[in-house]
Structures are given as C-alpha cells and as structure tokens.
Design a protein around this motif. Structure first.
Motif, PDB file in Angstrom:
ATOM      1  N   ALA A 209      46.138  33.849  50.610  1.00 28.64           N
ATOM      2  CA  ALA A 209      46.797  35.043  49.805  1.00 28.64           C
ATOM      3  C   ALA A 209      47.350  35.957  50.990  1.00 28.64           C
ATOM      4  O   ALA A 209      48.631  36.314  50.613  1.00 28.64           O
TER       5      ALA A 209
ATOM      6  N   ILE B  91      46.965  31.167  43.038  1.00 29.73           N
ATOM      7  CA  ILE B  91      46.630  30.689  44.606  1.00 29.73           C
ATOM      8  C   ILE B  91      45.370  30.082  44.540  1.00 29.73           C
ATOM      9  O   ILE B  91      45.480  29.074  45.466  1.00 29.73           O
TER      10      ILE B  91
ATOM     11  N   LEU C 119      46.554  35.565  42.304  1.00 27.97           N
ATOM     12  CA  LEU C 119      45.249  35.261  42.906  1.00 27.97           C
ATOM     13  C   LEU C 119      44.582  33.807  42.243  1.00 27.97           C
ATOM     14  O   LEU C 119      44.262  32.943  42.913  1.00 27.97           O
TER      15      LEU C 119
ATOM     16  N   THR D  57      50.781  34.398  51.818  1.00 29.49           N
ATOM     17  CA  THR D  57      51.628  34.482  50.543  1.00 29.49           C
ATOM     18  C   THR D  57      52.264  35.863  50.530  1.00 29.49           C
ATOM     19  O   THR D  57      53.413  35.741  50.488  1.00 29.49           O
TER      20      THR D  57
ATOM     21  N   LEU E 184      50.229  40.902  45.360  1.00 27.60           N
ATOM     22  CA  LEU E 184      49.400  40.210  44.634  1.00 27.60           C
ATOM     23  C   LEU E 184      48.701  40.825  43.800  1.00 27.60           C
ATOM     24  O   LEU E 184      48.370  42.362  43.686  1.00 27.60           O
TER      25      LEU E 184
END
Length: 404
Positions: free
Chosen positions: A362, A381, A378, A365, A373
């Motif tokens: 995360a 992910i 999440l 990312t 986020l």
C-alpha cells in the motif's frame, strides 16, 4: 477530489467541474429517493457495495432505460475520472482538457454495461476502467489529438513497407522516395538512444549522430541510389526524415472528410480506394497496445520486487508459516503441528505477516502510483497481494528450489 462515503453517495452523486478542476459532488435527488425507497423494501438495510452493483445491474438488464442505469453511471464516476486523468497525462492533447475527456467518455456507460459479465467474476470498476481507457484513446485518435510519440520514436517503429506507402500516399516520385528511404535506413542503423525502448518521448538525435547519418548516407548513395547526386548535409537528412514522419502521420490519420472526395475530374474513383491499409490496425494502435503491455509487466515486476523484499524482512518462522500456507496448502492446524506451536500462534503470525506485506504494498502504491488510499483501494490491494502470494509460491522455479 474527495472520495465518496457510503452507499447513498456512491450511487447518487455526480462530479462537478469548474473549467478543468473538480469542485465537488452533485446529488441527483431522484436517484437518492429511489435508492432510499429500494433499501426500505429490503428486510434489512443493505450497505454492501457489491450487493447494489448486482442489484442495479439486474434491474438495468430488465429495462435499460430506468433509474438503474443512472445509479450505475453515478457509481462509475470516479473510475471514469481517473481513467481520463491517466490518459490525458500520458497522451497530452493540444485541445482537450481533463474535463473534456471525462465528458467524452462518461457517455460510454451503456457500452460497459452491455458487455459486463458478473457471472464470469468480472469486477465492474476494473472492467469499466479498461473500456473507458480504450474508448477515450480511440476518441482522441479519431480526432488526431493523440501525439502518441515523437517523430524520432515513430521513425524507429516504422517498417519500410509502411514508410513507402506513406511517401507514395503524399505523391512523391520514385527517386525522392528512394532517397528518403535510404536516409531512413541510415537513421535506423546509427541512432541507438540511451533510453528505455518503451518511451514515447524519444529525443532528437544530437549533432554528432546527424553527421554520422549524413556520412553513411553519402557513402551508400553511390551504390544504392539509381541517380546519385551531390552530397547531402546533416540538415538536409533531418529535413527529409521530418518529412517522412509527417507523411506517415498523414497516412495513419487521414482527413476523414476527404476520403469520399473524387481522385480526379474523370470520376476515376475516390481517395479511399487507394488506402487499403486503413482496414488494418494502425501503427499507432500497435504502439499503444505494445507499450501498455510493457507498462503492465513493469508494474507487475515492481510489485514482485517490493513483496519479495518484504518477505525477506520477515522473521524466519513467519516466512516458514507463509510458505507452508501458500506452497503446500496446509491448514493452520497442520502448520501448527509441523512447527510444534499452537494454532492460535500460527493464526496470529500469519495475519500479522500479511498485514506487514499489505502495508508495504500500500505504501509503494501511494508513493509510486500516486493513488490515494481508502478502504476500497486497500481491499483491492489486498486482493492483489493474495493473488501474488498464490502465484509466487506455486511457480515452478520455487517448487524446484524446495526439492534441491
């Protein structure tokens, strides 16, 4: 752009723009009343995003022109925005803004819904992102607004056959075409840029390269050209190659309003009669497809690098638990017996280790892909992490390592 919260907002609000800037979400009162009424009819209030996607999609299938389409269109607003944002960033347009591109493609919701197949396990947002991306690129391509690559990149990607067709299309005579093609071959031979091959922004060769190209051209012209002439300067060679690139763009992106125009006064046919290559996929389409594959592979490679490094940072016992869980398919009870520990210890350490991997992925990312986020991101992910762990521990090379 503020992320929407709650089911009501997700399925009833639409983006508002001021010029090229998002200024907020506008609520459609009719859609809001509709979802509240439908939710009230259920035995219990439903707050699952996936439930409402399937719910409205089934109603849309029964009657396409009902409020279900509006709910799904609202739901896909963020997907459409981020797709347009990414496309505009990668393929800069001289005329269209982000807001323009968003409005151009948001009308493609029906195309998304008609081909969406939830029974095949498709995720509506992921599927819509792919369709929106394809649609907006095609719209920009059709209006000649996508400068997919520089002249120098385009010239390196051309085939000789396509180059000759392009030069013939603009009406150059055979001798000129012969010289241009030789100059292009010299360019292909000597220009070896020190940048990744996937870049669209290939820079102009420096002066030293142009002199080398000119020297090679002048050396070869006496044996290869049917009518050799005076020596050509680097400036002349560059001018010719720019003309080649321009001819290629004209050929690949013809003026569609002129295709049905007569070729002459003798009614000998139309211009489209001499463009058989237009029936084939264009070079620019090929470049986009190839580079999207390269970009996807690059992202997958980066994800693997991040996760392998994170795995190696875990404690030895945690690594062993994950390995047994994913490579052997052991249950937590079997792992506990294998390692001589309690089952709750395995459960706790497995959860903690996956949380560490999720946090690493995360963070990468957010920092590398610049994605904000939230709970939905999440969850996505986490799905990627699960799929990666399954693939990583089931790969043949890993199994071979275990046997040695």
């Amino acid at each position: 752009m503020r992320s929407r919260q709650g089911i009501i907002e997700l399925f009833t609000t639409f983006l508002q723009f001021d010029a090229d800037r998002v200024i907020g979400w506008a609520t459609d009162a009719k859609l809001r009343r509709n979802i509240l009424n439908h939710n009230a009819r259920l035995s219990e209030p439903e707050n699952s995003e996936n439930f409402w996607v399937c719910y409205w999609y089934k109603l849309w299938q029964i009657q396409a022109e009902n409020l279900a389409r509006g709910h799904l269109s609202a739901y896909l607003q963020e997907v459409c925005y981020w797709t347009a944002n990414k496309t505009v960033a990668n393929f800069s347009s001289g005329q269209y803004t982000l807001a323009d591109c968003f409005q151009m493609v948001v009308t493609s919701t029906d195309k998304v819904l008609k081909k969406f197949k939830p029974e095949m396990g498709f995720n509506l947002k992921n599927y819509a992102s792919a369709i929106f991306s394809s649609e907006i690129k095609e719209m920009l391509r059709q209006q000649n607004e996508v400068d997919i690559c520089t002249n120098w990149r385009l010239l390196r990607r051309l085939t000789q056959k396509r180059l000759m067709e392009s030069l013939q299309n603009v009406g150059l005579n055979a001798d000129t075409i012969e010289r241009y093609v030789l100059a292009w071959k010299c360019y292909q031979s000597l220009y070896a840029p020190k940048v990744p091959t996937g870049t669209r922004k290939l820079a102009r060769p420096d002066d030293a390269v142009w002199h080398a190209i000119a020297q090679l051209y002048n050396f070869q012209r006496n044996t290869q050209l049917s009518q050799p002439g005076a020596e050509c300067s680097p400036e002349t060679i560059e001018k010719w190659l720019v003309s080649c690139a321009k001819a290629c763009r004209t050929y690949l992106h013809p003026n569609m309003t002129s295709l049905n125009a007569p070729r002459g006064d003798d009614n000998s046919g139309e211009f489209q009669d001499i463009l058989p290559q237009l029936k084939q996929e264009s070079l620019l389409t090929e470049i986009i497809a190839q580079e999207e594959v390269l970009e996807r592979h690059s992202k997958q490679s980066q994800i693997s690098t991040v996760l392998i490094a994170a795995l190696n940072e875990l404690e030895v016992e945690a690594q062993e638990i994950i390995k047994l869980y994913y490579s052997k398919g052991f249950t937590q009870q079997q792992i506990a017996k294998q390692l001589g520990v309690k089952q709750y210890t395995v459960s706790r350490r497995l959860t903690k280790s996956k949380d560490v991997l999720l946090l690493k992925l995360a963070t990468w990312t957010k920092e590398s892909l610049h994605i904000s986020l939230n709970s939905q991101v999440l969850n996505y992910i986490n799905t990627i992490l699960e799929e990666w762990l399954q693939a990583y521990y089931s790969r043949p090379s890993f199994k071979l390592e275990q046997q040695l």
